[in-house]
Design an enzyme around this catalytic site. Structure first.
Site, PDB file in Angstrom:
ATOM      1  N   SER A 178       0.805  -1.222   0.000  1.00  6.65           N
ATOM      2  CA  SER A 178       0.000   0.000   0.000  1.00  6.65           C
ATOM      3  C   SER A 178       0.837   1.272   0.000  1.00  6.65           C
ATOM      4  O   SER A 178       0.338   2.337  -0.359  1.00  6.65           O
ATOM      5  CB  SER A 178      -0.941   0.016   1.205  1.00  6.65           C
ATOM      6  N   ASP A 224      -2.141   8.765   7.526  1.00  2.59           N
ATOM      7  CA  ASP A 224      -3.141   7.974   8.242  1.00  2.59           C
ATOM      8  C   ASP A 224      -2.423   7.050   9.227  1.00  2.59           C
ATOM      9  O   ASP A 224      -1.282   7.291   9.594  1.00  2.59           O
ATOM     10  CB  ASP A 224      -4.054   7.210   7.266  1.00  2.59           C
ATOM     11  N   HIS A 275       0.487   5.196   6.769  1.00  5.93           N
ATOM     12  CA  HIS A 275       1.176   5.714   5.589  1.00  5.93           C
ATOM     13  C   HIS A 275       1.628   7.163   5.753  1.00  5.93           C
ATOM     14  O   HIS A 275       0.937   7.959   6.380  1.00  5.93           O
ATOM     15  CB  HIS A 275       0.244   5.610   4.374  1.00  5.93           C
TER      16      HIS A 275
END
Length: 373
Positions: A49, A334, A337
């Site tokens: 991600s 977040d 990340h």
């Protein structure tokens, strides 16, 4: 993947690394526009991600970021990037003179001329990693997807020309984070009871070695390997801490992995003829950013800009949640990340930094390195 038919006359026309029309200027003046030199024919990307740009959008997965406020500062809005804007590989592509690299799930036709991004949120080196999120594309499957792309290229160019072109391309691989966060540290996974930290690192890097060798056997020659950062300091882990400080247990846990990857890289550079591997020390990069936060303009290093609960890390950024307005002052976007600003700083340092950041040469030097087949 959508069918793409590419004529020999256009596919990898950029092999000559000539001049190409510049894209719109990136954030923080990443591009100056106009004509710019493409340093390599293409950039192929594998990972999770941290660099996924939409491959999970259309699969049954809980690991998605194709909703606002993700992409709030990105020209295309929410695309599936787990950031408010650019990821690290977006900036690297621009520094190389390339356009942004398309996701495999969306790439077709001429879109693949500059490379493809195969990264998938929740993916790991091990196939079982990330199962709590249901759908994801593990590294082995990402390699198979690349092979599908390569089959199409070879069918049009022929094996010799395809191999010659591929040897000049860059392959960015950032794997391993989820093998800890969404495997070893998950209570419903057995791995923590089966392996100590060194044994688990040995297991991971043994698999990683095989996978990278497979990419080499498919024609890849120039590799960029991203190490794991200080994962004990991300908001998700901070939220679980009674003291509110970094988890040194988690930080120590990943050290054997990084050490093993460096040793593997040195070994592969010797054992694979014509290959050139480099290593980005993500932990050192992160440490520098946090230690010198004020110098970089950061004022918040221990909370997410968007999220819920302690350190805004207990529940990650929800659809249409209002994020912090001063995003350039936050290290984390977040629970897991970094913000676009951190991604760009890390990309630029990896691109032309010294051996304390990227070893044994940097990305710019790798791009200019002449591979002998």
């Amino acid at each position: 993947m959508a069918n793409f038919r590419i004529s020999v006359s256009v596919l990898f026309c950029i092999v000559s690394a000539g001049l190409a029309a510049g894209q719109d200027g990136g954030p923080f003046g990443a591009s100056q526009g106009g004509m710019r030199r493409e340093m390599v024919p293409a950039l192929f990307i594998f990972g999770d991600s941290l660099i996924d740009n939409g491959n999970n959008n259309n699969i049954p997965s809980f690991a998605k970021a194709n909703y606002f406020p993700y992409g709030i500062d990105f020209n295309g809005g929410p695309t599936g990037r787990f950031s408010n804007g650019y990821t690290m590989v977006d900036e690297i592509a621009e520094l190389l003179g390339l356009p942004l690299i398309p996701a495999y799930s969306e790439a077709s036709g001429d879109q693949v001329l500059h490379g493809v991004n195969y990264a998938s949120a929740a993916a790991g080196i091990l196939d079982i990693t990330g199962g709590n999120f249901v759908g994801r594309i593990p590294f082995d499957e990402q390699i198979r997807n690349f092979q599908s792309t390569l089959d199409q290229i070879t069918a049009n160019l022929g094996a010799i020309d395809a191999a010659r072109s591929l040897a000049k391309c860059l392959f960015f691989v950032g794997m391993g984070s989820n093998d800890y966060l969404n495997n070893y540290l998950m209570p419903n996974y057995p791995t923590r009871n089966q392996y100590d930290s060194q044994q688990y690192a040995d297991l991971l890097v043994s698999q990683y070695d095989r996978q990278l060798t497979q990419l080499y056997n498919l024609g890849a020659r120039k590799f960029i390997l991203a190490g794991l950062g200080r994962m004990g300091c991300i908001p998700s882990i901070l939220a679980q801490s009674s003291s509110g400080g970094c988890s040194e247990e988690v930080n120590q846990l990943v050290l054997p992995f990084n050490a093993n990857v460096k040793a593997m890289m040195n070994r592969l550079n010797v054992n694979l003829p014509g290959a050139r591997f480099i290593y980005i020390d993500s932990a050192n990069l992160f440490e520098d950013i946090v230690t010198n936060a004020g110098t970089y303009g950061f004022s918040v290093v221990d909370r997410g800009c968007c999220g819920i609960g302690r350190n805004r890390g207990q529940v990650t950024c929800l659809p249409f949640q209002t994020p912090c307005p001063n995003r350039d002052e936050y290290v984390f976007w977040d629970a897991f990340h970094p913000t676009e600003k951190v991604n760009i700083i890390m990309a630029r340092k990896a691109f032309n930094g010294d051996i304390s950041i990227v070893y044994p040469i940097n990305i710019e030097q790798l791009a200019n390195f002449d591979i002998e087949n």
